[in-house]
Scaffold this motif. Structure first.
Motif, PDB file in Angstrom:
ATOM      1  N   GLN A 185       0.800  -1.099  -0.039  1.00  0.00           N
ATOM      2  CA  GLN A 185       0.097  -0.013  -0.011  1.00  0.00           C
ATOM      3  C   GLN A 185       0.824   1.181  -0.007  1.00  0.00           C
ATOM      4  N   VAL A 186       0.692   2.342  -0.689  1.00  0.00           N
ATOM      5  CA  VAL A 186       1.491   3.234  -1.024  1.00  0.00           C
ATOM      6  C   VAL A 186       0.640   4.515  -1.076  1.00  0.00           C
ATOM      7  N   CYS A 187       1.077   5.829  -0.327  1.00  0.00           N
ATOM      8  CA  CYS A 187       0.106   6.893  -0.334  1.00  0.00           C
ATOM      9  C   CYS A 187       0.503   7.624  -1.644  1.00  0.00           C
ATOM     10  N   VAL A 188      -0.725   8.064  -2.130  1.00  0.00           N
ATOM     11  CA  VAL A 188      -1.010   8.864  -3.448  1.00  0.00           C
ATOM     12  C   VAL A 188      -1.589  10.249  -3.372  1.00  0.00           C
ATOM     13  N   LYS A 189      -1.427  11.049  -4.385  1.00  0.00           N
ATOM     14  CA  LYS A 189      -2.101  12.436  -4.266  1.00  0.00           C
ATOM     15  C   LYS A 189      -3.669  11.907  -4.589  1.00  0.00           C
ATOM     16  N   SER A 190      -3.780  11.384  -5.611  1.00  0.00           N
ATOM     17  CA  SER A 190      -4.954  10.906  -6.049  1.00  0.00           C
ATOM     18  C   SER A 190      -5.180   9.372  -6.280  1.00  0.00           C
ATOM     19  N   CYS A 191      -6.432   9.154  -6.199  1.00  0.00           N
ATOM     20  CA  CYS A 191      -6.844   7.863  -6.581  1.00  0.00           C
ATOM     21  C   CYS A 191      -6.840   7.472  -8.240  1.00  0.00           C
ATOM     22  N   PRO A 192      -6.387   6.350  -8.815  1.00  0.00           N
ATOM     23  CA  PRO A 192      -6.363   6.164 -10.330  1.00  0.00           C
ATOM     24  C   PRO A 192      -7.691   6.248 -10.534  1.00  0.00           C
ATOM     25  N   SER A 193      -7.760   6.826 -11.821  1.00  0.00           N
ATOM     26  CA  SER A 193      -9.062   7.046 -12.446  1.00  0.00           C
ATOM     27  C   SER A 193      -9.378   6.409 -13.877  1.00  0.00           C
ATOM     28  N   GLU A 194      -8.475   5.421 -14.086  1.00  0.00           N
ATOM     29  CA  GLU A 194      -8.628   4.686 -15.284  1.00  0.00           C
ATOM     30  C   GLU A 194      -8.252   3.234 -15.385  1.00  0.00           C
ATOM     31  N   PHE A 195      -8.576   2.498 -16.098  1.00  0.00           N
ATOM     32  CA  PHE A 195      -8.059   0.877 -16.075  1.00  0.00           C
ATOM     33  C   PHE A 195      -6.446   0.900 -16.887  1.00  0.00           C
ATOM     34  N   TRP A 196      -5.483   0.109 -16.154  1.00  0.00           N
ATOM     35  CA  TRP A 196      -4.380   0.177 -16.602  1.00  0.00           C
ATOM     36  C   TRP A 196      -3.913  -1.291 -16.345  1.00  0.00           C
ATOM     37  N   MET A 197      -3.162  -1.901 -17.162  1.00  0.00           N
ATOM     38  CA  MET A 197      -2.518  -3.308 -16.956  1.00  0.00           C
ATOM     39  C   MET A 197      -1.173  -3.030 -17.714  1.00  0.00           C
ATOM     40  N   LEU A 198      -0.104  -3.819 -16.994  1.00  0.00           N
ATOM     41  CA  LEU A 198       1.151  -3.872 -17.726  1.00  0.00           C
ATOM     42  C   LEU A 198       1.250  -4.312 -18.856  1.00  0.00           C
ATOM     43  N   SER A 199       1.656  -3.674 -19.902  1.00  0.00           N
ATOM     44  CA  SER A 199       1.875  -4.210 -21.161  1.00  0.00           C
ATOM     45  C   SER A 199       3.040  -5.239 -21.181  1.00  0.00           C
ATOM     46  N   PRO A 200       2.395  -6.479 -22.245  1.00  0.00           N
ATOM     47  CA  PRO A 200       3.345  -7.392 -22.330  1.00  0.00           C
ATOM     48  C   PRO A 200       4.639  -6.944 -22.797  1.00  0.00           C
ATOM     49  N   LEU A 201       4.828  -5.858 -23.483  1.00  0.00           N
ATOM     50  CA  LEU A 201       6.194  -5.477 -23.957  1.00  0.00           C
ATOM     51  C   LEU A 201       6.949  -5.105 -23.058  1.00  0.00           C
ATOM     52  N   ALA A 202       6.676  -4.718 -21.712  1.00  0.00           N
ATOM     53  CA  ALA A 202       7.461  -4.496 -20.625  1.00  0.00           C
ATOM     54  C   ALA A 202       8.483  -5.669 -20.164  1.00  0.00           C
ATOM     55  N   TYR A 203       8.089  -6.843 -20.532  1.00  0.00           N
ATOM     56  CA  TYR A 203       8.562  -8.186 -20.147  1.00  0.00           C
ATOM     57  C   TYR A 203       9.824  -8.288 -21.354  1.00  0.00           C
ATOM     58  N   LEU A 204      10.152  -7.454 -22.295  1.00  0.00           N
ATOM     59  CA  LEU A 204      11.070  -8.008 -23.166  1.00  0.00           C
ATOM     60  C   LEU A 204      12.299  -7.666 -22.697  1.00  0.00           C
ATOM     61  N   PRO A 205      13.266  -8.265 -23.065  1.00  0.00           N
ATOM     62  CA  PRO A 205      14.730  -8.095 -22.342  1.00  0.00           C
ATOM     63  C   PRO A 205      15.123  -6.760 -22.237  1.00  0.00           C
ATOM     64  N   ASN A 206      15.052  -5.880 -23.542  1.00  0.00           N
ATOM     65  CA  ASN A 206      15.550  -4.457 -23.622  1.00  0.00           C
ATOM     66  C   ASN A 206      14.696  -3.436 -23.120  1.00  0.00           C
ATOM     67  N   ALA A 207      13.542  -3.907 -22.589  1.00  0.00           N
ATOM     68  CA  ALA A 207      12.321  -2.715 -22.130  1.00  0.00           C
ATOM     69  C   ALA A 207      12.960  -1.889 -20.976  1.00  0.00           C
ATOM     70  N   LYS A 208      12.645  -0.640 -20.941  1.00  0.00           N
ATOM     71  CA  LYS A 208      12.996   0.049 -19.657  1.00  0.00           C
ATOM     72  C   LYS A 208      11.625   0.246 -18.968  1.00  0.00           C
ATOM     73  N   PRO A 209      11.685  -0.159 -17.653  1.00  0.00           N
ATOM     74  CA  PRO A 209      10.434  -0.274 -16.813  1.00  0.00           C
ATOM     75  C   PRO A 209       9.965   1.281 -16.782  1.00  0.00           C
ATOM     76  N   ALA A 210      10.868   2.355 -16.724  1.00  0.00           N
ATOM     77  CA  ALA A 210      10.397   3.778 -16.787  1.00  0.00           C
ATOM     78  C   ALA A 210       9.435   4.188 -17.610  1.00  0.00           C
ATOM     79  N   ASN A 211       9.370   3.363 -18.831  1.00  0.00           N
ATOM     80  CA  ASN A 211       8.722   3.563 -19.814  1.00  0.00           C
ATOM     81  C   ASN A 211       7.123   3.098 -19.860  1.00  0.00           C
ATOM     82  N   TYR A 212       6.958   2.272 -18.775  1.00  0.00           N
ATOM     83  CA  TYR A 212       5.466   1.289 -18.657  1.00  0.00           C
ATOM     84  C   TYR A 212       5.016   1.670 -17.399  1.00  0.00           C
ATOM     85  N   PHE A 213       5.821   1.742 -16.220  1.00  0.00           N
ATOM     86  CA  PHE A 213       5.240   2.129 -14.962  1.00  0.00           C
ATOM     87  C   PHE A 213       5.112   3.494 -14.583  1.00  0.00           C
ATOM     88  N   ASN A 214       4.251   3.838 -13.613  1.00  0.00           N
ATOM     89  CA  ASN A 214       3.683   5.061 -13.309  1.00  0.00           C
ATOM     90  C   ASN A 214       4.466   5.363 -11.604  1.00  0.00           C
TER      91      ASN A 214
END
Length: 723
Positions: free
Chosen positions: A116-145
């Motif tokens: 559990q983390v403290c946040v400014k505002s609760c999420p307002s949309e659906f989001w699921m980590l893209s399968p592209l994030a699991y590729l070997p050269n993927a940078k997590p900063a491009n997929y996570f918030n």
């Protein structure tokens, strides 16, 4: 003969001898001493202990545990370094199992087995980590918030892969539209949240498709988020109060004015109101007899009997049986006959009740300050309730937070090394200590209950309740004794208003505090003990309700009924004992005995006066509260136009909230004013009975009662002989 009967009623030796004439008695005595000193000392010790408990609770407790949510490390959201992050977000809300568990964890401060983390505002949309994030050269900063990740973890420059981040629960795998409910981000399942265009195609949990994922979320948290958005409703209600508070205050002022006017007009309208009520009851009874007779005659040709009907839950069937109306006719006729006979034989007592009610109105006219004494009682009760609530809150949040090592992903291989009840420090904890279990976290579990103070929290809460009840009953007793002394000063003033003491209310209040704290505490303690037994019975009944058989339920019902009756009797006895204490300054037991004996010597008058007064005052409360309630309804619902004002009823979210507030406030105001009136009637009644026993109307023993009362009783004060 009527006179002899009255004398016989007053001199019944079974309940003690009548009060004897005392030439030095002129009302509440001034030369008195402290009473029930032992109980006074005990009460003071309890108050001192209560203060100590409050101080300890303040030292050990922290209400932030209830007011603010916590993140996984036990830090509060919305205060301190998380001041700009008032909401807590759950990485995987489904791990809280059910909506019930979600609510329990959210409202009681318990943590779900997910980060559990403290946040400014609760999420307002659906989001699921893209399968592209699991590729070997993927940078997590491009997929996570980064906003929704653990604060101590930075996406930029991390060496972790997306898989590592998910397994270690450093960032959420998914999130969905949520609403802040008491600072907790809970799913928003209503409105347009489930529009297919808003849901990404990859929004699926392992082993589930999109629809199954949404169904799982709905089943787990739907009940809470669909029907219990407390904060939203609370904000709207607060907004309504902000818009309408001036008109609410105006309604309460009108209720106060109407209450005062009704009590003043009661002096002139009491006979009319009482006889209208009596005639109305008799008329209703006569109409019922006539109606039952008509129904009975209309079923003359009916052959239906109780034997044909038998037992059926359909009540309408019994109304088709002729004997049903015959039974109603007989019952109503008996009741009507009893009422008529009571009216005939008790007419003198009813006239006495009317005269005493009028005399109370006169007393209020001479001592208007008594009408505002309920404000003092209200303030003292507010202090008692506030102290109890704050103490209970601080006691409930006592103890240091406890953190334990928990595997967020319990199915992960290698997490078996985590021992049960293994404590940790969130500031120094490092996941490298558990290399085979990357999801290991140091999370807040509960509050320490091992210390001496914490082990006795339950006992202290019980002490808090007992002291609270005792203090509340003492405040009420103080009010009764103060008002009784004031009205007694009025009655025993021979020449009214010339002989009425200066500032009688203040004098009576100071006498009660100086001499009779012990006696008032004694009476309050007796009532408190009875109330505690009732609370215990209610608790046991609720606790073992499912395990009870018909016999135990019957016994429990009888016990509850008996102690309810006992509480009513104790209140009645205490009330009259306080009147005697205010007049004569004796201890509680002697005062209660004398009051009970005096009332029993005049039991018929007591019953008649009590019922007539209760009926009239109930009618007055109903008139005030009902009238103010109807006025508030028509105003706040927009049915009454208010030209020249800026208030618009259409701007209210819930127009019934101001109405409820006005009605509840009007009831409290009316109850406060009418309780003064009721106390005045009871005090003057006891003084009246004492007056009849002490005096005989001779120049040496003149009556103190009003001329109206003497006229009803065919009594008069004989003039002193001259020459």
């Amino acid at each position: 003969m009527g006179r002899n009967k009255q004398e016989e009623e007053q001199n019944n030796p079974e309940y003690g001898e009548p009060t004897q004439f005392d030439p030095t008695f002129t009302g509440p005595i001034h030369n008195r001493s402290c009473t029930d000193i032992i109980c006074c000392v005990l009460f003071m010790l309890v108050i001192a202990g209560y203060i100590v408990v409050g101080i300890l609770a303040w030292l050990y407790g922290d209400p932030r545990h209830v007011l603010y949510p916590r993140n996984s490390t036990g830090m509060f959201c919305g205060v301190g370094q998380n001041k700009d992050k008032p909401n807590v977000m759950y990485f995987d809300i489904l791990k809280c199992a059910t909506s019930t568990n979600v609510m329990a964890s959210a409202l009681q401060g318990l943590q779900c087995p997910t980060t559990q983390v403290c946040v400014k505002s609760c999420p307002s949309e659906f989001w699921m980590l893209s399968p592209l994030a699991y590729l070997p050269n993927a940078k997590p900063a491009n997929y996570f918030n980064q906003e929704y990740c653990v604060p101590s973890f930075q996406l930029q420059g991390t060496q972790y892969s997306a898989m590592d981040i998910v397994n270690k629960e450093l960032c959420p795998l998914f999130y969905m539209p949520t609403t802040s409910v008491l600072g907790r981000c809970l799913p928003s399942l209503g409105g347009n949240a489930y529009n297919p265009s808003n849901i990404p195609t990859n929004f699926t949990l392992p082993g589930l498709n999109v629809n199954q994922t949404l169904a799982a979320i709905r089943n787990a948290t739907g009940e809470v988020t669909n029907s219990f958005n407390i904060k939203d409703v609370g904000l709207r209600i607060f907004e309504d109060f902000a818009k309408s508070w001036q008109w609410i205050v105006a309604g309460l002022v009108i209720a106060m004015v109407v209450s005062v006017l009704f009590l003043i007009l009661l002096r002139f309208t009491a006979p009319v109101l009482i006889w209208v009520l009596i005639v109305g009851v008799l008329a209703v009874g006569a109409f019922g007899i006539w109606y039952c007779y008509n129904e009975y005659m209309s079923l003359a040709n009916s052959s239906l009997t109780f034997n044909n009907v038998g037992l059926t839950p359909n009540v309408q069937v019994y109304l088709q049986v002729r004997d049903t109306w015959l039974a109603f006719l007989i019952i109503l006729s008996i009741v009507e006959a009893i009422l008529l006979l009571a009216l005939i034989f008790l007419r003198t007592r009813i006239l006495i009740a009317i005269a005493l009610i009028q005399e109370t109105s006169k007393a209020l006219g001479h001592m208007m300050s008594t009408l505002f004494y309920p404000i003092v009682t209200f303030v003292l009760l507010l202090v008692c309730v506030s102290y109890w609530g704050i103490t209970a809150l601080y006691l409930a949040t006592s103890g240091a937070p406890i953190y334990k090592v928990v595997a967020m992903n319990s199915g992960q291989a290698g997490c078996s090394i985590i021992r049960a009840n293994q404590t940790c420090d969130p500031e120094t904890f490092n996941t490298t200590q558990y290399p085979t279990c990357p999801s290991a976290r140091c999370i807040f579990i509960n509050y320490n209950t091992e210390g001496l103070f914490q082990r006795n929290l339950f006992n202290l809460q019980i002490y808090n309740v007992i002291a609270f009840l005792w203090c509340v009953n003492f405040v009420i007793a103080l009010g009764h004794c103060t008002l009784a002394g004031t009205f007694a000063s009025y009655y025993w003033a021979f020449s009214k208003p010339a002989d009425i003491p200066t500032f009688p209310l203040i004098q009576s209040f100071m006498r009660a505090l100086r001499y009779h704290v012990g006696s008032l505490a004694f009476g309050a303690l007796i009532l408190t003990l009875v109330q505690l037994v009732r609370i215990i019975l209610e608790y046991l009944d609720h606790k073992f309700k499912e395990a009870q058989n018909p016999c135990t339920r019957f016994i429990m019902c009888c016990l509850k009924c008996c102690f309810w009756c006992l509480e009513k009797f104790i209140k009645f006895l205490n009330r009259n004992a306080y009147i005697m204490i205010a007049i004569y300054g004796k201890n509680f037991c002697v005062s209660a005995k004398n009051a009970f004996s005096l009332l029993m010597r005049n039991i018929i008058r007591v019953v008649v006066l009590d019922k007539v007064t209760d009926l009239l005052l109930f009618f007055g409360k109903l008139l005030v509260v009902g009238g103010i309630g109807v006025l508030a309804f028509f105003f706040f619902s927009g049915r009454i136009q208010t030209p020249g004002t800026t208030f618009e009823t259409a701007a209210l979210n819930y127009y019934w909230m101001p109405i409820i507030t006005v009605v509840f406030g009007a009831y409290l105001i009316a109850h406060g004013f009418f309780s003064v009136y009721n106390m005045g009637v009871d005090t003057l009644f006891l003084c009246f009975l004492e007056d009849l026993e002490r005096n005989d109307g001779s120049p040496q023993k003149p009556y103190f009662m009003s001329k109206n009362l003497m006229k009803i009783l065919n009594k008069k004060n004989k003039p002193a002989k001259t020459g």
